[in-house]
Write a protein that holds these residues in place. Structure first.
Motif: not given
Lengths: 363, 303
Positions: A235-241, A275-286
């Motif tokens: 759902v939407g774009e996301n950046n996984p770490f 072990q985990a994945m952190l997701f941050v959305r493109p529009e949440s990055l500044s």
């Protein structure tokens, strides 16, 4: 009249293949409910089980509290709108709309009257005598809706009905479908792989992957508080770490990624060492070069940027060639993102979620 | 025309045109023209052909209607009865064929899965590798008084005395129905196969019982195939010879058998030609009338 639809631990198998695994949810009467997922995720199978074209292998489908087991599609209070609409090409528009009434033994004059009323509803007044082939794509779409509504179903089922339309018309039909649903007030169950459709129209959404319902919630809920890595990435774009959790405090967790520690909301009770994945959305990055520094920062270089009209997509490359997407509103005072330039970006911990490692939807 | 030649080249274009010409002129037009010509002539011994007595006459047609001049009866009741019965029985056989083939065609086209459908089609085709006359004789063995069916019915005590299926014309109708069954199945299958299955489901979803789905959705869609199948079966049944000859009872004469006798044992070709022309015209008129009634055009049948 609108009816509740309950899926009671529904499992559907075809031979060895499990198309739907233990789907268990309740859809409220009058709700606009969407099943969202990639093709082959089992959403159409669920729709066919509700409409009666197939029976669940296990569990039960209830409509208005009544079990539908053994009740055929012609006896259920549902009407289905097919992906290719399946209008009857040899009948006039009015005959198409009135087919369900003809079946129910309604007289000719009464049928025509009802068809004309429905043609009014879908803004096709006076077009009842046309052939189906004389209508445009959007008009056919509306006739299919009218034909389904003519039988006064308690539940309307829609199987990706907008997928054949072009973009502009599709966006227009979203608004129109939502308006029709609010006017007639019956339960809509909508199947789609297009998250835009699901997010704009639905009261609630069930996100599905590989036969399993991943999450049920409002559009905002599914988008902001994704519960699984699949939902977050589909759902939407996301950046996984990806990384190991090094610290947990109240509702937050810190993931030790290749960019150093990143902090986000811990929605699923993960513990230190997981072990985990952190997701941050493109529009949440500044973009931080020179600006204030939030709690999470990432050093990267610009790969390229794409102009999307109302916003820019900036593609960044970080440690270990990991690519990151950032979107920036086209505010008119953006810096030029030159290829190879260093870029420091950051995000607030509240805008990121930390989830267990799992399936990631590929774009 | 020059476009046609430029597209296909001289050799292929000439071949195509020639092939169509030979097909139409020599195989269709010429023989029928001869028959038409024959039907208006007297049956003369070879020596007198082309002589002063060789003139056109309506005598052969008059004979079918009124019989020999001076006969007691007003009309040629015997031949006219056979003619009418042939037409009516052919309609009947066509309807039986449709009733048998429609469910089969629908099943293969819409219900059966890929491999199953191919197997079913093969099962339908295989028996037709056997010669038509052999098949007719096989039916005779099946339906004979000491045949398989009677033996079966007697063993299970359903009947005491063997039924004479041949005398009752049951063998004839069964044989005729079977003879051209493929010509009904395949046009139906082709027509039904092109129907989007979603339409069947849509009708069902809107509450339609199965028979109305067929009446309002499947059959209208398959109309050209139905017309094509029915036309073929009707024409061929009305013109069948082997099955009536082999399976017909003593009292049931097929119009083609009379024609055959005029040509063969009777040695009266002009008379036979007149009968054949009448049969052909009757069939054509009947088929065109039915097509008009059901609003099917010739072009659709050829689809």
């Amino acid at each position: 009249m609108s009816a509740d639809v309950d899926l009671d631990h529904v499992t559907i198998r075809f031979g060895d293949f499990t198309a739907v695994q233990d789907a268990h949810l309740g859809i409220k009467g009058g709700e606009f409910f969407s099943f969202l997922g990639p093709s082959g995720c089992g959403k159409t199978t669920i729709l066919r089980a509700v409409s009666g074209f197939l029976e669940p292998t296990e569990g039960d489908v209830r409509i208005g509290g009544q079990s539908m087991r053994g009740i055929g599609p012609n006896k259920r209070p549902t009407a289905l709108i097919f992906q290719n609409l399946a209008l009857f090409p040899l009948m006039s528009v009015a005959d198409n709309i009135a087919f369900g009434l003809e079946v129910r033994g309604v007289g000719k004059a009464e049928r025509r009257k009802r068809a004309d009323e429905l043609l009014d509803l879908i803004a096709l007044q006076g077009q009842g005598d046309k052939k189906v082939s004389e209508l445009s794509g959007g008009q056919k779409q509306r006739v299919a809706i009218a034909r389904a509504l003519a039988v006064e179903p308690e539940v309307l089922l829609l199987d990706e009905p907008l997928s054949a339309l072009d973009l502009k018309l599709r966006q227009h039909m979203r608004t129109e479908l939502r308006a029709i649903q609010q006017r007639v007030g019956i339960t809509f169950i909508y199947i789609t792989h297009d998250q835009g459709e699901a997010l704009t129209m639905s009261d609630r959404i069930a996100v599905m992957s590989q036969g399993v319902i991943q999450q049920v919630g409002t559009g905002a809920d599914v988008y902001e508080n994704s519960q699984t890595s699949f939902v977050a990435s589909f759902v939407g774009e996301n950046n996984p770490f990806v990384g190991r959790i090094t610290a947990v405090d109240s509702n937050y967790a810190v993931v030790e990624s290749t960019f150093g520690p990143l902090r986000g909301r811990n929605l699923s009770g993960l513990r230190t060492g997981d072990q985990a994945m952190l997701f941050v959305r493109p529009e949440s990055l500044s973009y931080l070069n020179g600006g204030t520094v939030p709690e999470n920062t990432i050093q990267s270089t610009v790969v390229n940027s794409e102009f999307e009209g109302s916003f820019f997509s900036v593609f960044l490359q970080g440690e270990g060639s990991k690519s990151i997407v950032m979107s920036m509103t086209n505010s008119g005072d953006l810096p030029a993102f030159e290829q190879g330039a260093a870029a420091t970006v950051g995000f607030q911990a509240d805008r990121a979620v930390v989830l267990p490692v799992g399936e990631v939807a590929d774009e | 025309m020059t476009g046609f030649f430029r597209r296909n080249g001289i050799v292929i274009s000439t071949y195509l045109l020639l092939a169509v010409f030979v097909w139409v002129a020599i195989m269709i037009v010429l023989p029928q023209a001869y028959m038409l010509d024959f039907s208006f002539r007297f049956n003369l011994p070879p020596g007198k052909i082309g002589g002063p007595e060789d003139v056109y006459t309506l005598k052969n047609y008059r004979y079918l209607l009124f019989g020999r001049p001076g006969d007691e009866a007003m009309f040629n009741v015997l031949h006219l009865t056979v003619f009418l019965r042939t037409i009516i029985a052919s309609i009947f056989v066509t309807l039986i064929n449709f009733a048998i083939c429609y469910p089969i065609a629908y099943y293969i086209a819409q219900v059966a899965k890929g491999g199953q459908a191919r197997a079913l089609i093969l099962i339908l085709i295989l028996p037709f590798w056997v010669n038509e006359i052999l098949r007719a004789f096989a039916f005779r063995i099946l339906f004979g008084t000491s045949g398989v069916i009677n033996a079966f019915l007697q063993t299970f005590g359903i009947i005491d005395q063997p039924i004479d299926f041949i005398r009752a014309d049951i063998a004839l109708y069964a044989g005729l129905s079977y003879a051209y069954i493929l010509l009904m199945v395949f046009p139906l299958y082709n027509a039904i196969e092109s129907l989007d299955h979603n339409q069947v489901e849509a009708a069902r979803d809107l509450g339609s019982p199965w028979w109305r789905i067929h009446w309002r959705v499947v059959m209208p869609h398959a109309k050209p195939g139905i017309a094509s199948g029915c036309t073929l079966v009707f024409m061929l049944t009305a013109g069948a010879l082997a099955a009536p000859q082999i399976l017909g009872g003593p009292s049931s004469f097929w119009f083609t058998q009379i024609i055959y006798r005029w040509f063969n044992t009777g040695g009266n070709w002009p008379q036979g030609a007149a009968y054949a022309i009448v049969l052909l015209l009757a069939c054509l008129i009947f088929v065109l009338t039915v097509m008009r009634l059901f609003k099917v055009s010739l072009g659709e049948i050829a689809k």
